[in-house]
Write an enzyme that holds these catalytic residues in place. Structure first.
Site, short mmCIF file in Angstrom:
data_model
loop_
_atom_site.label_atom_id
_atom_site.label_comp_id
_atom_site.label_asym_id
_atom_site.label_seq_id
_atom_site.Cartn_x
_atom_site.Cartn_y
_atom_site.Cartn_z
CG ASP A 379 -1.68 1.26 1.42
OD1 ASP A 379 -2.33 1.67 0.46
OD2 ASP A 379 -1.60 1.86 2.52
CG ASP A 576 -1.15 2.14 7.05
OD1 ASP A 576 -1.59 2.02 5.88
OD2 ASP A 576 -1.08 3.22 7.64
CG ASP A 580 -4.05 -1.26 3.23
OD1 ASP A 580 -4.26 -1.00 2.04
OD2 ASP A 580 -3.43 -0.48 4.00
#
Length: 689
Positions: A379, A576, A580
């Site tokens: 990410d 995080d 996600d």
């Protein structure tokens, strides 16, 4: 109102169908099915904790008695050991007897079979020594060995169950994003707070500044900025105007919005994320232990060799004692106790070493699977970047003066971009006067009077709407900054754009180094982000990532991870945020940063406690080191015991070499000690960075 922790429905505490207290907290359920789904696993984990304490306590006490050289009150040392070890064998070990029996009915053998044969052989032989000593040639007992092996294996089972409980908690935290009530605008124009589950499509809701958006919908009146970071990962609030879509669970930052509901129940984005997390967790195939494969062939072979040895010596010598000694020696020396602890001891030491290096590994499956990784998807926001907006450029004649004026104006703004500009100006020690006639233009910018100068600061679209002129130099600089993926604040005075302030999410210091290291290890590195194409491209170039995907929604992140898996790649996802969570669950290994949301950390199989990206590299290196120890342990346990089977069976008796059961037991114990000692060498592990 309380939320059912299983289905997520809001339940009136006074009219809940069922209530249950778990670990001192009361939960409310809408049905018996939900109550049982939640409570039974909790009860199982609680009972398992008690069994672990029970077996460890008695096992350690048995071991202490066996090492004690002096006399004991009431009974002999061997009888005391029998009394202490027997409850462990048949109460704590009952689940393994049941598992071995189930495997036997299915015509196979598994780790339960290994555990049962190993510990039962030791227990049965010891029982003969205690109660029928004349039938056995040796009076040594092995109760402590059997009890401690069961206790250690149960510790590993408990860690696995705790990890499963955290996975369920992750789903409950996702559901908590949705507010319990919504402000419904009735037909007469009045507002009424209603339970969110009673809202229907086409109902109109009012969402005030600071409120969470209750359900997915479309803005029909008002303008604002909405924080979608918990869903999309985008660190900068997104401007929302009439016609724009809003997502349930996101936070309205500025102006009031009237929202027409478009999705309710299981169709909302939030509920779809929950569904994907659950689906991905359930679809994860368990890793087949190498020891199980070995057991399928090794255990029946050993039993057959033992029986052949017994029959051969009995009919060859008519000496029942010799035949029994041979059978017992074969079974004990080939006892798969070392194989039973080969994997769990290495995993326990590896997981402990990971914790010392700031890496929390939730289970052996993740530790083993990490060594096989072929691709890693990152990410962007909060993972490769810090997730904090900061000023990067001030382009204007007399840049400090422009910064002072804009920061003074932004003092009255609550927008994160404005806060970043004020923080930057204060760090430079600039004096910021109080603005006059301040006005926030929702989703676009701010205007006001500073030191007698009328100013407007905001987006390029706002500059176009007010007709502010922009010279070629500023336009060229704006294009350059846009290409770098930065967000721009244009400043207008007296009808002209006089300067630009650029802000951006800052890269983590070692992001590029981590990507370079992973690529040197032969892994494919991919970036998946909800950010726009231009920002994604700029960040990818800076860190050295060739393959990136921009403007990706949570459900699409899962799809992109699946695509990588469909290329027959073993994939890790590093993230995080809540957005996600589905991708972390779908990936073969989910790696969550310790600075992230609870949902991300609980969904991930590996958590980087120190929020250090370099720990991704360390986790892979640790996984390979641990798996290497597992293979060494299994080879030692299998090879060493197998080599001694012919000796125990009496093949070399004509040469005067015959293994007595006491020596067989010593060899078995030495094999287990060797496996444990080899696993403990993992404590020397140091990351190669």
């Amino acid at each position: 109102m309380a939320r059912d922790p299983v289905c997520g429905m809001f339940v009136d505490e006074e009219h809940a169908a069922f209530t249950a207290e778990v670990d001192g907290r009361t939960y409310y359920f809408c049905s018996e099915a939900c109550m049982l789904t939640f409570v039974q696993p909790e009860i199982e984990r609680r009972n398992l904790k008690r069994i672990v304490v029970f077996s460890l306590g008695l096992g350690l006490l048995t071991m202490a008695i066996m090492f004690y050289g002096g006399p004991l009150p009431f009974f002999s040392k061997e009888l005391w050991a029998f009394l202490l070890a027997t409850p462990v064998q048949f109460i704590a070990g009952w689940r393994y007897y049941r598992g071995a029996w189930g495997a036997a009915k299915a015509g196979t053998m598994n780790m339960d079979t290994l555990i049962v044969i190993g510990t039962t052989t030791a227990w049965v032989y010891g029982t003969f020594v205690v109660f029928l000593p004349n039938l056995v040639p040796s009076h040594e007992v092995y109760f402590d060995t059997a009890a401690m092996i069961l206790a250690l294996i149960l510790v590993g089972k408990l860690l696995e169950e705790i990890a499963r409980g955290r996975a369920s908690e992750a789903v409950r935290r996702l559901l908590d994003l949705q507010p319990p009530v919504a402000r419904l605008i009735k037909e007469d124009g009045t507002e009424e707070e209603v339970p969110v589950e009673t809202v229907m499509p086409f109902d109109v809701l009012i969402v005030r500044p600071g409120d969470k958006v209750p359900l997915d919908g479309q803005v029909i009146e008002g303008a604002s900025s909405v924080d979608e970071s918990m869903i999309t990962g985008e660190s900068i609030p997104v401007a929302k105007m009439v016609g724009d879509e809003v997502i349930g669970g996101t936070v309205n930052k500025e102006g009031a919005l009237k929202v027409e509901v478009t999705k309710v129940g299981m169709n909302t984005t939030l509920q779809q994320i929950v569904h994907m997390v659950e689906e991905a967790q359930l679809s994860r195939a368990p890793i087949q232990r190498i020891a199980d494969t070995v057991a399928a062939y090794f255990v029946p072979t050993v039993i057959a060799i033992g029986l052949i040895s017994f029959v051969g010596w009995y009919y060859g010598t008519r000496d029942f004692g010799l035949a029994l000694t041979s059978f017992v020696a074969v079974v004990i020396v080939a006892c798969p106790c070392a194989m039973g602890i080969a994997t769990p001891t290495a995993i326990l030491v590896g997981a402990a070493q990971g914790a010392r290096n700031g890496i929390l590994i939730k289970g052996g499956d993740y530790l083993e699977k990490t060594r096989e990784l072929q691709a890693i998807a990152f990410d962007k926001t909060g993972t490769l970047t810090k997730g904090e907006i900061a000023v990067t450029d001030v382009h204007a004649p007399g840049s400090d003066e422009l910064l002072r004026l804009v920061a003074s104006l932004e003092r009255r703004s609550e927008h994160p971009i404005g806060e970043a500009i004020v923080k930057f100006a204060e760090e430079k020690g600039l004096n910021l006067p109080e603005p006059k006639n301040f006005e926030a233009i929702a989703g676009k910018g701010v205007r006001g009077n500073v030191d007698g100068l009328e100013m407007i600061a905001g987006t390029q679209r706002l500059m176009e709407e007010i007709g502010a002129e922009m010279d070629d130099g500023i336009r060229s600089k704006a294009d350059e900054l846009f290409e770098q993926g930065k967000t721009l604040v244009f400043v207008s005075t007296r009808g002209r754009v006089t300067g630009i302030i650029a802000v951006a999410d800052q890269l983590k210091e070692n992001a590029a180094q981590v990507v370079s290291k992973l690529r040197s290890m032969g892994l494919k590195v991919v970036m998946i982000t909800g950010d726009n194409e231009r920002t994604a491209e700029a960040i990818a170039k800076k860190v050295g990532i060739d393959r990136y995907l921009a403007e990706v929604l949570p459900q699409d992140k899962v799809g992109e991870v699946r695509k990588l898996q469909e290329e027959e790649l073993v994939v890790a996802m590093v993230g995080d945020g809540i957005n996600d969570a589905p991708a972390l669950a779908q990936a073969d290994v989910g790696i969550a940063l310790g600075s992230g949301t609870d949902v991300a950390m609980e969904t991930g199989g590996i958590i980087l406690i120190r929020n250090n990206l370099m720990d991704v590299v360390t986790a892979i290196q640790l996984s390979k080191a641990t798996y290497s120890k597992i293979k060494q342990n299994l080879f030692w346990a299998f090879g060493y015991n197998s080599a001694l089977i012919p000796v125990a069976a009496g093949v070399f008796r004509s040469l005067g070499i015959m293994m007595h059961p006491i020596f067989a037991a010593g060899a078995m114990a030495f094999s287990s000690i060797s496996v444990i000692s080899n696993s403990l060498l993992l404590r020397r592990f140091k990351p190669e960075v």
